[in-house]
Enzyme design. Structure first.
Site, PDB file in Angstrom:
ATOM      1  N   LEU A 144      -6.133 -10.230   0.049  1.00  0.00           N
ATOM      2  CA  LEU A 144      -6.566  -9.344  -1.300  1.00  0.00           C
ATOM      3  C   LEU A 144      -7.793  -9.853  -1.735  1.00  0.00           C
ATOM      4  CD1 LEU A 144      -3.001  -9.118  -2.487  1.00  0.00           C
ATOM      5  CD2 LEU A 144      -4.380  -7.017  -1.683  1.00  0.00           C
ATOM      6  N   HIS A 145      -8.552  -8.807  -2.402  1.00  0.00           N
ATOM      7  CA  HIS A 145     -10.050  -9.070  -2.722  1.00  0.00           C
ATOM      8  C   HIS A 145     -10.216  -8.504  -4.084  1.00  0.00           C
ATOM      9  CE1 HIS A 145     -10.816 -11.422   0.765  1.00  0.00           C
ATOM     10  NE2 HIS A 145     -10.090 -10.605   1.460  1.00  0.00           N
ATOM     11  N   PRO A 146      -9.846  -8.763  -5.236  1.00  0.00           N
ATOM     12  CA  PRO A 146      -9.750  -8.091  -6.397  1.00  0.00           C
ATOM     13  C   PRO A 146     -11.282  -8.102  -6.946  1.00  0.00           C
ATOM     14  CG  PRO A 146      -8.542 -10.060  -6.777  1.00  0.00           C
ATOM     15  CD  PRO A 146      -8.518  -9.762  -5.112  1.00  0.00           C
TER      16      PRO A 146
END
Ligand code: RIB
Ligand code: CA
Length: 319
Positions: free
Chosen positions: A238-240
């Site tokens: 995941l790459h917020p």
């Protein structure tokens, strides 16, 4: 675009910086360091190592800021990123050192020196920005735009059911920033779950680039990928922060966004750091309780983004 990035540099913060530092036409004018993901001093080392990995060592000043939240106990997330925030990769210490000067002070000086010019990208607990607002409230109007990675959008958080990490860690700071009057866009954890996943196939494509920057990316991403797979049951990482940066740099990647009334819970017993985001199915809140204050929209909340475009942005940073 002229950018100041406020970051607790570890894991995905690194990839956001890589997108900004390698994008033609983007000038990263300063990196300001906040407490957060791992040890405070380590965040600065990670930002300096990232500058070096991007061939930008010595070109962008890195300023140390708040080593702890405004009033709460610091809270790290090394269970996601490894003790050094870089998947314990053992990168050598960068030659560049932190610049003299303090983060909030630099944010204020740089924004006030050229009103309307500087975009802020906030991808850490919002302590440095809150301190800057307290020092000089006019930065809210003088800042070109503020991008925040934080909060949830009527969805589940990554620390508690109610709260996402950046807002959970320093909700008082978030409340000050969101109440300051910035022209602001928010990429929430909810939106990250929707559009911020890099799949195993996509990660394979990035690894296959076999460039120094793709190797750096793959090394740094190891721990959070393992965490996402084992603990969250996801088929990728995941790459917020990287998603937020990609959207800030190219608004064509925003597929849907809404102006909403947002605020932060600082007092709740179960809801510390909850981001309250107004929702169109609740237009009658004031009818239900006349004591509920009607609040005008104060932030643009990103609802959907171009996933392929985000992947392309990440890939372009690694070639
Ligand atoms: O909740 C996601 C945020 O906290 C991101 O900024 C990421 O860096 C993390 O630790
Ligand atoms: Ca971060």
């Amino acid at each position: 675009m002229r950018l100041i990035v406020d970051t607790d540099t570890a894991g995905d913060d690194v990839f956001s910086l890589m997108i900004a530092l390698t994008r033609p036409g983007v000038s990263v004018e300063a990196i300001t360091i906040a407490h957060g993901n791992v040890g405070f001093a380590q965040h600065a080392e990670n930002a300096l190592a990232t500058l070096e990995a991007c061939g930008r060592g010595g070109e962008v000043p890195v300023y140390l800021g708040a080593a702890r939240p405004l009033s709460r106990t610091p809270l790290a997330a090394s269970y996601v990123f490894g003790a050094d925030g870089m998947s314990d990769s053992g990168f050598p210490r960068a030659a560049q050192r932190p610049a003299p000067g303090e983060a909030a002070d630099q944010i204020v000086r740089r924004i006030m020196a050229e009103p309307g010019e500087i975009t802020l990208l906030a991808q850490a607990p919002l302590t440095n920005l809150a301190l800057a607002v307290m020092m000089e409230p006019r930065i809210a109007q003088a800042c070109r735009h503020l991008w925040i990675m934080g909060g949830t959008d009527n969805g589940v958080g990554n620390v508690t059911p109610a709260a996402e990490y950046n807002l959970y860690v320093d909700p008082e700071a978030a409340k000050i920033v969101l109440g300051a009057g910035f022209d602001v866009s928010i990429v929430t954890w909810t939106e990250t779950l929707r559009d911020g996943l890099l799949t195993l196939d996509q990660l394979g494509e990035l690894a296959a680039l076999e460039t120094p920057r793709s190797r750096f990316f793959m090394a740094v991403n190891r721990a959070s990928l393992a965490f996402a797979q084992k603990t969250q049951g996801l088929g990728g990482s995941l790459h917020p922060d990287a998603l937020t940066c990609a959207l800030a740099l190219d608004e064509a990647l925003i597929l849907d966004a809404e102006m909403c009334a947002v605020d932060v819970e600082t007092k709740g017993e179960l809801t510390r750091g909850y981001l309250s985001v107004s929702h169109p199915i609740l237009p009658d809140a004031e009818l239900a309780d006349p004591d509920l204050p009607g609040k005008p929209p104060n932030a643009r909340v990103i609802k959907s983004a171009d996933r392929a475009g985000f992947f392309a942005a990440m890939k372009a940073a690694l070639v």
